[in-house]
Write an enzyme that holds these catalytic residues in place. Structure first.
Site, PDB file in Angstrom:
ATOM      1  N   ARG A 236       1.024  76.534 102.223  1.00 31.20           N
ATOM      2  CA  ARG A 236      -0.049  75.377 101.911  1.00 31.20           C
ATOM      3  C   ARG A 236      -0.266  75.537 100.391  1.00 31.20           C
ATOM      4  NH1 ARG A 236      -0.119  74.325 106.653  1.00 31.20           N
ATOM      5  NH2 ARG A 236      -1.733  74.648 107.935  1.00 31.20           N
ATOM      6  N   GLU A 265      -3.210  67.039  99.252  1.00 29.26           N
ATOM      7  CA  GLU A 265      -2.250  66.163 100.104  1.00 29.26           C
ATOM      8  C   GLU A 265      -2.834  64.893 100.401  1.00 29.26           C
ATOM      9  OE1 GLU A 265      -0.696  68.546 103.204  1.00 29.26           O
ATOM     10  OE2 GLU A 265       0.122  69.759 101.974  1.00 29.26           O
ATOM     11  N   HIS A 284       4.770  67.291 103.897  1.00 26.67           N
ATOM     12  CA  HIS A 284       4.386  67.881 104.776  1.00 26.67           C
ATOM     13  C   HIS A 284       4.800  67.724 106.298  1.00 26.67           C
ATOM     14  CE1 HIS A 284       0.580  70.987 105.848  1.00 26.67           C
ATOM     15  NE2 HIS A 284       1.616  71.100 106.948  1.00 26.67           N
TER      16      HIS A 284
HETATM   17  C1  DGY Z   1       0.793  74.103 110.612  1.00 23.36           C
HETATM   18  O1  DGY Z   1       0.881  74.315 111.678  1.00 23.36           O
HETATM   19  O2  DGY Z   1      -0.230  74.607 109.981  1.00 23.36           O
HETATM   20  C2  DGY Z   1       1.769  73.248 109.783  1.00 23.36           C
HETATM   21  O3  DGY Z   1       1.628  73.353 108.338  1.00 23.36           O
HETATM   22  C3  DGY Z   1       1.313  71.746 110.408  1.00 23.36           C
HETATM   23  O4  DGY Z   1       0.357  71.227 109.699  1.00 23.36           O
END
Ligand code: DGY
Length: 328
Positions: A236, A265, A284
Site C-alpha cells: 500500500r 491513488e 495498482h
Molecule cells: C488487494 O487485494 O488488496 C490488492 O491490493 C487489490 O486491491
C-alpha cells in the site's frame, strides 16, 4: 420472496453482478471516482449488504448510517479502509478475497523487479523515441542471479514471490512480524528488518498497511540500504514516505524504485516522483488479470450472499472476533 437490499460502492464484473441481482435489489455506484459520502449514507439507510471498495472508509460513522447491515464484502485481500473493530462491535462479518490473487500479485511483483533490473520500459522508450541508432548507448541493467532479494511481509504472496526468485537463482531473505516456522519450505531465511535493509540488493514490500507499517520506509530506512538497491512496493502507498523515497532516488542513495501502489491513488500527474528517470510506476494492477479478478468478484459475491443468509462467510476476517465478543 422479497429480495435483500444491497449497496455496491463501485464496479463489479458482470457475471458476479448478475448473481447478486437474482437475490438482491441493488443500488450501485457506476460513475468514475468515489461515491459521494452523502449518497452512500442515504443508500445505506435500508441496506442489508454492502460491497465496499478501497475508496470508501468503513468506520463507526458509516455504520451509524447502516442500521440493517448484515454483511460487508470487498474484492481485495487488503482491508486497511475497513475498521474491523467497528464491524465486530456491530457483529457484522467482513469478507475479503485471500488466496485467489496470490499468483497474479506475485507475478506482478516479480515483473516489476525484472522490468526494473533489465530496464525494460527505458529500452522501449529508447526504441520508440528514435534514440536507438547503431553504436548508441543502450540502457544497462543488472543480473538477478546471485543477488539477494529481501521480502518484507511474508504471507502467501511473499512465499509465491520467494519461489519465483529461487527459480531465477536469487538468494532470498525475509522480514515478517512473525517468523514463519517453515522457512526452508519457502526457500527464504528470516532476517531482522535492519539487517535485511543492509544486505538486500533488491527489496519487495508486501506487508499490509496498519498502524505499525504506515511510514515503515522513511529516510532512516533508505539510508541503511545499498546505493545499488532496487526498491519495489506492491503493498500500500502509505507504507512508504514518498518524499523520502524521492530524495533517496534523486540523490543516488538507492538505485531504482518500482511502485504498484502510491499515496494517493491515482498519483497526480504533477507528483515529483513522476519526474525521476529511475522509477517505474504501475496503476495498482497487482491482481488485475481477467482470471484473478473474476475469481475475486465471485468470492466477493459468495461472502456477500452467505452473510445475507446468516451463514459463515467463505473468507471472513473477523469470525473469531465476533465469536469472542458474543461469548462475552
Ligand atoms: C488487494 O487485494 O488488496 C490488492 O491490493 C487489490 O486491491
Amino acid at each position: 420472496m422479497s429480495k435483500y437490499k444491497v449497496v455496491i460502492a463501485g464496479s463489479l464484473m458482470a457475471p458476479a453482478l448478475e448473481r447478486i441481482q437474482k437475490f438482491c435489489d441493488v443500488k450501485q455506484w457506476t460513475k468514475s471516482g468515489a461515491i459521494p459520502q452523502e449518497l452512500l449514507f442515504d443508500w445505506l439507510k435500508d441496506a442489508e449488504g454492502l460491497i465496499a471498495t478501497a475508496s470508501i472508509k468503513v468506520d463507526k460513522e458509516l455504520l451509524k448510517h447502516a442500521p440493517k447491515l448484515k454483511v460487508i464484502s470487498q474484492a481485495a485481500v487488503g482491508y486497511d479502509n475497513i475498521d474491523i473493530g467497528a464491524c465486530t462491535d456491530k457483529s457484522i462479518p467482513f469478507g475479503n478475497t485471500p488466496g485467489v490473487l496470490v499468483d497474479a500479485t506475485a507475478d506482478l511483483a516479480f515483473s516489476l523487479l525484472l522490468c526494473s533490473a533489465r530496464r525494460i520500459h527505458e529500452g522501449w522508450d529508447f526504441v520508440r523515441s528514435g534514440a536507438w541508432r547503431s553504436g548508441s548507448n543502450i540502457p544497462f541493467g543488472i543480473d538477478l542471479a546471485g543477488k539477494t532479494l529481501g521480502i518484507v511481509g511474508m504471507g502467501q504472496i511473499g512465499a509465491a514471490v520467494a519461489k519465483r526468485a529461487g527459480a531465477f537463482g536469487m538468494n532470498v531473505i525475509y522480514y515478517n512480524r512473525n517468523r514463519r516456522p517453515d522457512d526452508e519450505k519457502i526457500g527464504a531465511t528470516y532476517q531482522h528488518f535492519d539487517t535485511l535493509l543492509e544486505e538486500a540488493d533488491c527489496i519487495i514490500v508486501l506487508t499490509p498497511l496498519s498502524k505499525e507499517t504506515r511510514g515503515l520506509f522513511g529516510r532512516e530506512q533508505f539510508t541503511k540500504m545499498k546505493s545499488t538497491a532496487y526498491f519495489i512496493n506492491v503493498s500500500r502507498g502509505p507504507v512508504v514516505d514518498a518524499n523520502a523515497l524521492f530524495d533517496a532516488l534523486k540523490t543516488g542513495q538507492i538505485a531504482y524504485g518500482a511502485l504498484d501502489v502510491t499515496d494517493p491513488e491515482p498519483i497526480p500527474i504533477d507528483h515529483p516522483l513522476l519526474t525521476l528517470p529511475n522509477i517505474l510506476i504501475t496503476p495498482h494492477i497487482g491482481s488485475a488479470t481477467t482470471e484473478t479478478r473474476t475469481a475475486m468478484a465471485q468470492l466477493t459475491v459468495d461472502n456477500l450472499l452467505a452473510g445475507l443468509e446468516g451463514k459463515p462467510l467463505p473468507a471472513c476476517v473477523n469470525t473469531n472476533l465476533i465469536m469472542e465478543k458474543q461469548k462475552g
